[in-house]
Write a protein that holds these residues in place. Structure first.
Motif, PDB file in Angstrom:
ATOM      1  N   CYS A  13       4.429   5.500   3.175  1.00  0.00           N
ATOM      2  CA  CYS A  13       3.822   6.832   3.261  1.00  0.00           C
ATOM      3  C   CYS A  13       4.837   7.838   2.729  1.00  0.00           C
ATOM      4  O   CYS A  13       5.946   7.942   3.261  1.00  0.00           O
ATOM      5  CB  CYS A  13       3.470   7.172   4.710  1.00  0.00           C
ATOM      6  SG  CYS A  13       2.400   5.968   5.523  1.00  0.00           S
ATOM      7  N   THR A  14       4.465   8.577   1.688  1.00  0.00           N
ATOM      8  CA  THR A  14       5.446   9.468   1.067  1.00  0.00           C
ATOM      9  C   THR A  14       4.824  10.789   0.627  1.00  0.00           C
ATOM     10  O   THR A  14       3.739  10.801   0.043  1.00  0.00           O
ATOM     11  CB  THR A  14       6.112   8.803  -0.148  1.00  0.00           C
ATOM     12  OG1 THR A  14       6.967   9.745  -0.806  1.00  0.00           O
ATOM     13  CG2 THR A  14       5.070   8.302  -1.140  1.00  0.00           C
ATOM     14  N   SER A  28      -1.898  -2.791  -3.673  1.00  0.00           N
ATOM     15  CA  SER A  28      -1.567  -4.073  -4.275  1.00  0.00           C
ATOM     16  C   SER A  28      -2.872  -4.834  -4.519  1.00  0.00           C
ATOM     17  O   SER A  28      -3.695  -4.990  -3.617  1.00  0.00           O
ATOM     18  CB  SER A  28      -0.673  -4.869  -3.327  1.00  0.00           C
ATOM     19  OG  SER A  28      -0.709  -6.245  -3.642  1.00  0.00           O
ATOM     20  N   ALA A  29      -3.068  -5.310  -5.747  1.00  0.00           N
ATOM     21  CA  ALA A  29      -4.278  -6.092  -6.042  1.00  0.00           C
ATOM     22  C   ALA A  29      -4.314  -7.360  -5.184  1.00  0.00           C
ATOM     23  O   ALA A  29      -5.389  -7.809  -4.762  1.00  0.00           O
ATOM     24  CB  ALA A  29      -4.311  -6.455  -7.523  1.00  0.00           C
ATOM     25  N   LYS A  30      -3.142  -7.897  -4.893  1.00  0.00           N
ATOM     26  CA  LYS A  30      -3.066  -9.098  -4.064  1.00  0.00           C
ATOM     27  C   LYS A  30      -3.609  -8.820  -2.657  1.00  0.00           C
ATOM     28  O   LYS A  30      -4.339  -9.646  -2.088  1.00  0.00           O
ATOM     29  CB  LYS A  30      -1.615  -9.568  -3.982  1.00  0.00           C
ATOM     30  CG  LYS A  30      -1.419 -10.863  -3.219  1.00  0.00           C
ATOM     31  CD  LYS A  30       0.053 -11.271  -3.238  1.00  0.00           C
ATOM     32  CE  LYS A  30       0.272 -12.559  -2.450  1.00  0.00           C
ATOM     33  NZ  LYS A  30       1.712 -12.955  -2.441  1.00  0.00           N
ATOM     34  N   LEU A  31      -3.271  -7.648  -2.111  1.00  0.00           N
ATOM     35  CA  LEU A  31      -3.789  -7.264  -0.792  1.00  0.00           C
ATOM     36  C   LEU A  31      -5.316  -7.214  -0.805  1.00  0.00           C
ATOM     37  O   LEU A  31      -5.985  -7.789   0.063  1.00  0.00           O
ATOM     38  CB  LEU A  31      -3.230  -5.897  -0.387  1.00  0.00           C
ATOM     39  CG  LEU A  31      -3.898  -5.219   0.820  1.00  0.00           C
ATOM     40  CD1 LEU A  31      -3.543  -5.961   2.101  1.00  0.00           C
ATOM     41  CD2 LEU A  31      -3.483  -3.753   0.915  1.00  0.00           C
ATOM     42  N   LEU A  82       0.858  -1.191   0.000  1.00  0.00           N
ATOM     43  CA  LEU A  82       0.000   0.000   0.000  1.00  0.00           C
ATOM     44  C   LEU A  82       0.890   1.234   0.000  1.00  0.00           C
ATOM     45  O   LEU A  82       1.808   1.336   0.823  1.00  0.00           O
ATOM     46  CB  LEU A  82      -0.928   0.001   1.217  1.00  0.00           C
ATOM     47  CG  LEU A  82      -2.110   0.980   1.221  1.00  0.00           C
ATOM     48  CD1 LEU A  82      -3.201   0.508   2.189  1.00  0.00           C
ATOM     49  CD2 LEU A  82      -1.691   2.389   1.602  1.00  0.00           C
ATOM     50  N   ILE A  83       0.629   2.159  -0.917  1.00  0.00           N
ATOM     51  CA  ILE A  83       1.419   3.379  -1.055  1.00  0.00           C
ATOM     52  C   ILE A  83       0.497   4.563  -0.798  1.00  0.00           C
ATOM     53  O   ILE A  83      -0.505   4.748  -1.495  1.00  0.00           O
ATOM     54  CB  ILE A  83       2.038   3.486  -2.462  1.00  0.00           C
ATOM     55  CG1 ILE A  83       2.843   2.215  -2.785  1.00  0.00           C
ATOM     56  CG2 ILE A  83       2.923   4.733  -2.568  1.00  0.00           C
ATOM     57  CD1 ILE A  83       3.115   2.026  -4.264  1.00  0.00           C
ATOM     58  N   SER A  89      -5.243  -1.603   8.020  1.00  0.00           N
ATOM     59  CA  SER A  89      -5.050  -2.567   9.107  1.00  0.00           C
ATOM     60  C   SER A  89      -4.561  -3.919   8.581  1.00  0.00           C
ATOM     61  O   SER A  89      -3.901  -4.669   9.306  1.00  0.00           O
ATOM     62  CB  SER A  89      -6.350  -2.761   9.897  1.00  0.00           C
ATOM     63  OG  SER A  89      -7.385  -3.284   9.078  1.00  0.00           O
ATOM     64  N   GLN A  90      -4.849  -4.221   7.309  1.00  0.00           N
ATOM     65  CA  GLN A  90      -4.462  -5.514   6.747  1.00  0.00           C
ATOM     66  C   GLN A  90      -3.122  -5.467   6.004  1.00  0.00           C
ATOM     67  O   GLN A  90      -2.485  -6.499   5.802  1.00  0.00           O
ATOM     68  CB  GLN A  90      -5.542  -6.000   5.774  1.00  0.00           C
ATOM     69  CG  GLN A  90      -6.886  -6.285   6.418  1.00  0.00           C
ATOM     70  CD  GLN A  90      -6.872  -7.557   7.247  1.00  0.00           C
ATOM     71  OE1 GLN A  90      -5.927  -8.342   7.218  1.00  0.00           O
ATOM     72  NE2 GLN A  90      -7.925  -7.769   8.019  1.00  0.00           N
ATOM     73  N   ALA A  91      -2.696  -4.275   5.589  1.00  0.00           N
ATOM     74  CA  ALA A  91      -1.442  -4.162   4.852  1.00  0.00           C
ATOM     75  C   ALA A  91      -0.259  -4.521   5.750  1.00  0.00           C
ATOM     76  O   ALA A  91      -0.151  -4.035   6.877  1.00  0.00           O
ATOM     77  CB  ALA A  91      -1.280  -2.750   4.306  1.00  0.00           C
TER      78      ALA A  91
END
Length: 365
Positions: A192-193, A156-159, A114-115, A185-187
């Motif tokens: 974080c940028t 991420s599509a997988k996430l 996650l970005i 919570s799941q990542a």
């Protein structure tokens, strides 16, 4: 395919082509744009179909709301990464590029799923200097609910697929805080940028976010936090406490709102049904150490949830004159010229480049 962009569409003929062009005009081919028409009654569906190609897919559904449209789009994604773009917003020119593809490959190698990036917001005509809000640092995000909206993230599509992260579909109102909580919570690894701006939010005064009905807002958001609490893996940790506190506080806020603004009779059953939900689920929170504010709310709700008291409160509220129930009235939109908007979009985008090397160095540090 590297990236899937999901765009819910509803009665957006005035803006839609600008949003689509902000994706397609960048020239990067390693993506797909999924347009989900949510039962539009203008010519939005016709516009969507006009752009269908190997890169653009159009899905038509009955009108079930934005959350349902986004979920429909997510089921169709084929990319490794997913972003969300509303039909009146834009992606900054230069964002969709081979550099982005290389960066996303690097993120995959680093285990990032996650970005979280800045949000730019301007007026509907792009005449004002954008307001820029930057993401918090990872340790500054309280209870997995960041302050910026879900649009500012690349997922991420997988996430999303493995953790079954979806938007809640209550009525036609979308409360996306549930999606943010689930994703953050799941990542396993978040980035974080402040150096990766890509989304430009246009302040559409007629959008659902600006014109919602307060009764629907309270009814839906209260249920969202209750469901998040009941579905949380633990009923006694800090996140569970936060979710329950939100649930209780929102019911109290709603009661105070109705005592001040009144309540249309057609909303009363749903509104006072929240007190029944509170009463039924109170035992689930027995292991929580509530703060003083929540204890005060609980005392109010315990009293109000008594059957005789609830009837009296309901009768008193229904006797009040009903004041405005909307956050704001919809206003006529100014004339919008797609060619002019896209010219300003290109010029504005030059001021907000991305710095992928700086992002990488920050993660390594």
């Amino acid at each position: 395919m590297k990236l899937s962009i999901v765009m819910p569409v509803y009665n957006a003929a005035v803006f839609l082509e600008q949003a689509i062009h902000s994706v397609l005009d960048q020239g990067w081919k390693d993506l797909e744009l999924i347009l989900v028409d949510d039962g539009s009654v203008d010519n939005s569906l016709e516009i969507c179909r006009r752009y269908e190609s190997d890169m653009v897919r159009c899905i038509h559904t009955e009108n079930h709301g934005t959350g349902h449209a986004r979920n429909t789009g997510m089921k169709a994604v084929r990319g490794e990464w997913v972003t969300f773009l509303d039909n009146d917003d834009l992606y900054l020119d230069g964002f969709l590029s081979p550099d982005l593809g290389n960066f996303l490959d690097w993120c995959t190698d680093q285990g990032v799923d996650l970005i979280y990036t800045p949000r730019l917001k301007t007026d509907i005509l792009l005449e004002e200097e954008p307001e820029v809000l930057y993401p918090e640092k990872l340790d500054e995000i309280p209870h997995h609910v960041p302050r910026l909206e879900f649009w500012t993230c690349i997922y991420s599509a997988k996430l999303l697929q493995e953790k079954k992260i979806r938007f809640y579909e209550y009525q036609l109102l979308d409360v996306e805080s549930a999606f943010r909580f689930q994703a953050f919570s799941q990542a396993k690894k978040l980035l974080c940028t402040p150096d990766l701006p890509f989304i430009l939010i246009r302040d559409n005064k007629n959008s659902a976010g600006n014109t919602w009905n307060w009764h629907h807002y309270y009814q839906v958001k209260t249920k969202v936090y209750l469901d998040l609490f009941l579905n949380h893996s633990s009923r006694s940790d800090d996140d569970a406490l936060f979710l329950y506190e939100q649930f209780v506080s929102l019911i109290c806020e709603y009661l105070n709102f109705m005592k001040e603004k009144g309540c249309p009779s057609q909303e009363a059953k749903e509104a006072f049904g929240l007190l029944k939900l509170y009463r039924k689920t109170k035992s689930s929170a027995k292991n929580l150490s509530l703060n003083q504010h929540t204890i005060s709310c609980v005392e109010v709700l315990d009293q109000a949830a008594r059957r005789d008291q609830a009837k009296k409160i309901k009768k008193d509220i229904l006797a009040l004159p009903v004041q405005s129930q909307e956050r704001a009235k919809a206003k006529p939109l100014p004339p919008i010229n797609t060619e002019i908007v896209l010219k300003k979009w290109k010029e504005l985008s030059l001021n907000y480049p991305r710095n992928y090397e700086k992002v990488k160095l920050a993660l390594k540090d």
